[in-house]
Write an enzyme that holds these catalytic residues in place. Structure first.
Site: not given
Ligand code: BES
Ligand code: ZN
Length: 881
Positions: A304-305, A268, A308, A270-272
């Site tokens: 959410h991001e 979805g 983070h 990513m929180e870089n």
């Molecule tokens: N850190 C994740 C992105 C991620 C997920 C990176 C899996 C690598 C592997 C990000 O913060 C995240 O959790 N994204 C979710 C959406 C969120 C609102 C729950 C996602 O990408 O589904």
């Molecule tokens: Zn996350």
């Protein structure tokens, strides 16, 4: 690679890195096929590691061009390179620098991990282990470094150059064709938070001043021509930044915060650090191309991001076993934000629906694992509903158990004590033990034990003694690798409902913590309430106070009474869900007597009719949730074994149709009253009216198809927003025939050139519960709007089909074979998307014997193939184990 070859990584084997990297200087020259990366690492022996240890850097699909220590080229005999590592057996015993040159082909990167191109844009995805696809590195979250990044590219091709942190220099290079930008991020961070973006991008921007007086430039970057669709994301960003200041006391810590939307993205968002990269589905919105649901998810995911930045970035994870430390906590934070921005009860209901459908089903199948897993082969397969949604529930329970005040002080302590570190769950929990003065060792079992507990509750009223006794017991079914289960700490929020509302709670039980909270922390206990003036109806687990199943045998009459009288909105909603679930579980078993449905439909129809007449208009969003029955997949999960999806679906249709018929009289009046006047607005109140209006349309489609088809056509023609037009399409998909096919065609014409809208069109068709759907999906794979190369397209069409209970689970097994074939094809280009799709098989063991055998065969066929990715092999192996 087969998983048998992949090492099992265990939490208990953790040890600190032998080397640390204080600074990273990256110099990246972007080119579509030959991107050059020059990396300068400042290395230092870790005082907590093994002295004199070799230096082993991670790498993946890298082409090494040169290597130097302290500026001197390294002799080929001084290092070894394997597909997964670069090893220097005898590095200097003191601090030194390592210069590494690698060459990358971002255009050929179909895995969408590391540096790749999406449309024409260069972008990166490094979590969990993508940085090693850019350069050799200690790619683990407890190695934290300060990054300086110089980006260079052809100016015409790549006018915008972004990386983490603050911009410190930018200029044209001599000749004028090329330019560069230098970004510096002063906050030490793990490699998984690194990002760069380059391309021709438009943006919208806004200045923001933090509560502590720091000016921040916010910007949202999108593909050219789409800037008008970036406003909602920017607006959401401003609101969530303010909220984090007010609720968690967290201020932003850089001069810039950039968000970039790309169209090819595995997840979805990513929180870089300072440079969040998003799937464009979770950024772009305007009334014509986004639904109310999209507006809500954009708001939630932007938050959410952003959240983070503190829970994940400032405080990161020591190792990937601690993933819920950032993900569970950040989901909890984004849920709270959405609850404050919108309706708290409605948000809770929506979150519990998601938890039950995704996490409870995971917990009940072969892929069940604890919130903190003990071992993994492929970490990307552990970004699961258990880590995320159950992880958030665990934090929510902690808050209920220790109280809001101790929770707030615990969070403050955590931010203060762990800032700048790579932390563990133990360190997190220690903060709350300290601020609450409570021992939370037993509570910590939630992180170690998989499976969904069942609470069995029953009540007895002694009229003579005016005493009410509640007997409570808990048990958790076995899960893979955990046969024996121990009791967990279950906060049970409750009320005793009398004729005039909640009765006062008086008890001497030490399981009672006050404020309507009983804590069940052993296998069973009884709580006796005194001075109970009348026989009450128990209202348990108010607000869904624990991620558990509740087995409480209330009559339909008592449940219907809770629906009208409970002071807790969640349990009002739950009471009707319980009535419907019980009837559908009975009627959904093969050969069951359908009479139970007629009786239940009568009771539910009557209750809903009265509800719609009296107070539906006062809270339409809540009313929409009340009208939506549990889905057939929820019923399958409740039945739990020997499941016949067709029988469940038939029962579900019958009940929905009968309820729809009972409500037909209310329909025209209500739909009229709920119709909006004026331009589309995405706020929660307007969205709630549309949700209820469209829920009624769906019921009408089952109860009076011909009339409903008229309404669908009218609503599609008149709709000025995607929410109403898509709802018209979705309702029409329930009505087989030419009118449906005509509306499907009109929809595609209306949104040609809008890939994100066509995803919804693909999915609506993939979800049709009819035998022709598999052929339809195969045909749609040839549609120009579809591509196996784009994760959003695959999730919409193939993921949609795999979520179609009756058609994925066709009795002839053709649904399984189709999805398995696509998993195998996709695995060659994008293993992460392939393995998530294979996860659709996670509930195969609960099926009746015929389907079970066919699903198992399809899974085994996948598992037997040579050259599977670690991602897919791991899921196949665990699903079959
Ligand atoms: N850190 C994740 C992105 C991620 C997920 C990176 C899996 C690598 C592997 C990000 O913060 C995240 O959790 N994204 C979710 C959406 C969120 C609102 C729950 C996602 O990408 O589904
Ligand atoms: Zn996350």
């Amino acid at each position: 690679m087969r998983t048998e070859d992949a090492p099992l990584i265990r939490l208990e084997d953790y040890r600190p890195s032998d080397w640390l990297i204080d600074t990273v200087d990256l110099d990246v020259s972007l080119h579509p096929q030959k991107t050059r990366v020059r990396t300068l690492l400042a290395l230092r022996p870790n005082p907590e590691g093994q002295p004199g240890a070799p230096l082993k850097l991670d790498g993946d699909e890298l082409v090494l061009k040169s290597l130097a220590i302290d500026g001197k080229p390294l002799d080929a005999s001084a290092y070894t390179v394997t597909p997964q590592a670069l090893t220097i057996p005898s590095p200097p015993s003191h601090d030194f620098t390592l210069t590494i040159e690698t060459e990358l082909d971002p255009s050929a990167n179909t895995k969408l991990m590391g540096l790749y191109r999406s449309s024409k844009v260069y972008c990166t995805q490094c979590e969990a282990d993508g940085f090693r696809r850019i350069t050799y590195f200690l790619d683990r979250p407890d190695v934290m470094s300060v990054y300086t990044v110089r980006l260079e590219a052809a100016k015409a091709e790549v006018p915008v150059l972004l990386s983490n942190g603050n911009l410190v220099a930018a200029a044209e290079l001599p000749g004028g064709d090329r330019h560069f930008a230098v970004w510096h991020d002063p906050h030490p961070k793990p490699a998984y938070l690194f990002a760069l973006v380059g391309g021709a991008l438009d943006h919208v921007r806004q200045d923001y001043v933090t509560a502590d007086g720091h000016k921040v430039e916010l910007a949202v970057y999108v593909e050219p021509g789409k800037a008008e669709r970036a406003g909602w994301a920017l607006d959401s960003l401003v609101r969530c930044m303010r909220w984090d200041e007010q609720v968690f006391g967290r201020n932003y810590d850089l001069d810039v915060f950039n968000v970039v939307a790309v169209s090819d993205f595995n997840m979805g968002a990513m929180e870089n650090k300072g440079l969040n990269i998003f799937n464009d589905k979770y950024v772009l919105a305007d009334p014509q191309t986004a639904t109310d649901g999209d507006y809500a998810s954009i708001e939630a995911i932007i938050a959410h991001e952003y959240f983070h930045n503190w829970t994940g970035n400032r405080i990161t994870c020591r190792d990937w076993f601690q993933l819920c430390l950032k993900e569970g906590l950040t989901v909890f934070r984004d849920q709270e934000f959405s609850a404050d921005e919108r309706s708290r009860p409605v948000k809770r209901i929506a979150d519990v629906r998601t938890l039950r459908s995704t996490q409870f089903s995971e917990d009940a199948g072969p892929l069940a694992h604890p919130v903190r897993p003990r071992a993994y082969k492929e970490i990307n397969n552990f970004y699961t509903p258990t880590v995320y949604e159950k992880g958030a529930e665990v934090i929510r329970m902690l808050k209920v158990l220790i109280g809001d005040d101790a929770f707030k002080r615990g969070m403050d302590l955590y931010f203060e004590r762990c800032d700048g570190t790579a932390a563990t769950i133990e360190e997190f929990l220690a903060c709350f033990a300290e601020t609450s003065g409570q021992n939370i060792d037993h509570f910590a079992r939630w992180y170690e034990q998989a499976g969904t507990p069942t609470i069995v509750a029953s009540g007895r009223y002694d009229a003579a003694a005016k005493r009410y006794t509640l007997d409570l017991a808990q048990s958790t079914p076995p899960t893979p690798g955990q046969a024996e289960k121990l009791p967990v700490v279950l906060p049970i929020t409750l009320g005793l409902v009398g004729a005039k509302g909640d009765l006062p709670l008086k008890t001497a039980s030490n399981a009672y913590a006050g404020d309507g909270l009983v804590v069940l922390d052993q296998s069973s206990l009884s709580v006796t309430f005194d001075d109970v003036a009348e026989a009450p109806i128990p209202s348990l687990m108010r607000g869904f106070s624990a991620p558990a199943r509740l087995d409480l045998d209330l009559s339909d009459a008592d449940l219907l009474r809770l629906f009208s009288a409970d002071s807790d909105s969640f349990n009002r909603w739950q009471s009707l869900q319980s009535v419907a679930t019980r009837a559908l579980v009975t009627a959904g078993k093969p050969g069951a007597d359908a009479d139970v449905l007629t009786a239940t439909a009568g009771k539910l129809g009557e209750a809903l009719q009265a509800f719609l007449k009296s107070d539906a208009l006062s809270d339409p969003a809540f009313a929409a949730q009340v009208l939506r029955l549990p889905a057939p997949a929820d019923i399958a999960r409740e039945i739990g074994g020997d499941v016949d999806p067709d029988a469940i679906f038939a029962a579900h249709r019958k009940l929905s149709g009968a309820i729809g018929k009972a409500l037909l009289g209310e329909l025209p009046g209500l739909r009229g009253a709920l119709a909006s006047s004026g331009a589309y607005r995405p706020d929660a109140a307007s969205a709630g009216r549309r949700a209820l209006r469209n829920e009624l349309l769906g019921l009408a489609a089952l109860a009076a198809p011909a009339e409903a088809a008229d309404l669908c056509e009218e609503q599609f023609a008149a709709g000025d927003n995607l929410t109403d037009r898509l709802a018209a399409l979705a309702a029409m998909t329930l009505i087989p025939g030419e009118r449906r096919e005509a509306l499907i065609a009109r929809f595609a014409e209306a949104y040609a050139g809008e890939p994100l809208v066509l995803d919804k069109w693909l999915m609506a068709q993939a979800l049709i519960a009819e035998a022709g759907t598999l052929e339809r999906v195969k045909t749609l794979m040839q549609h120009p709007a579809f591509s196996l190369g784009n994760p959003n397209r695959v999730r919409a069409l193939i993921g949609g089909f795999a979520a179609n209970l009756t058609q994925f689970n066709r009795a002839d097994g053709a649904g399984y074979d189709f999805v398995a074939d696509i998993v195998v094809a996709l695995d060659k280009t994008n293993p992460q998307v392939a393995s998530r799709l294979l996860g659709s098989f996670k509930s195969w063991r609960m099926l009746e014997p015929g389907r079970k055998r066919l699903a198992q065969e399809a899974l085994s066929t996948v598992a037997r193939l040579p050259n599977l990715s670690r991602d897919v092999a791991d899921i196949a192996e665990r699903a079959l184990a």
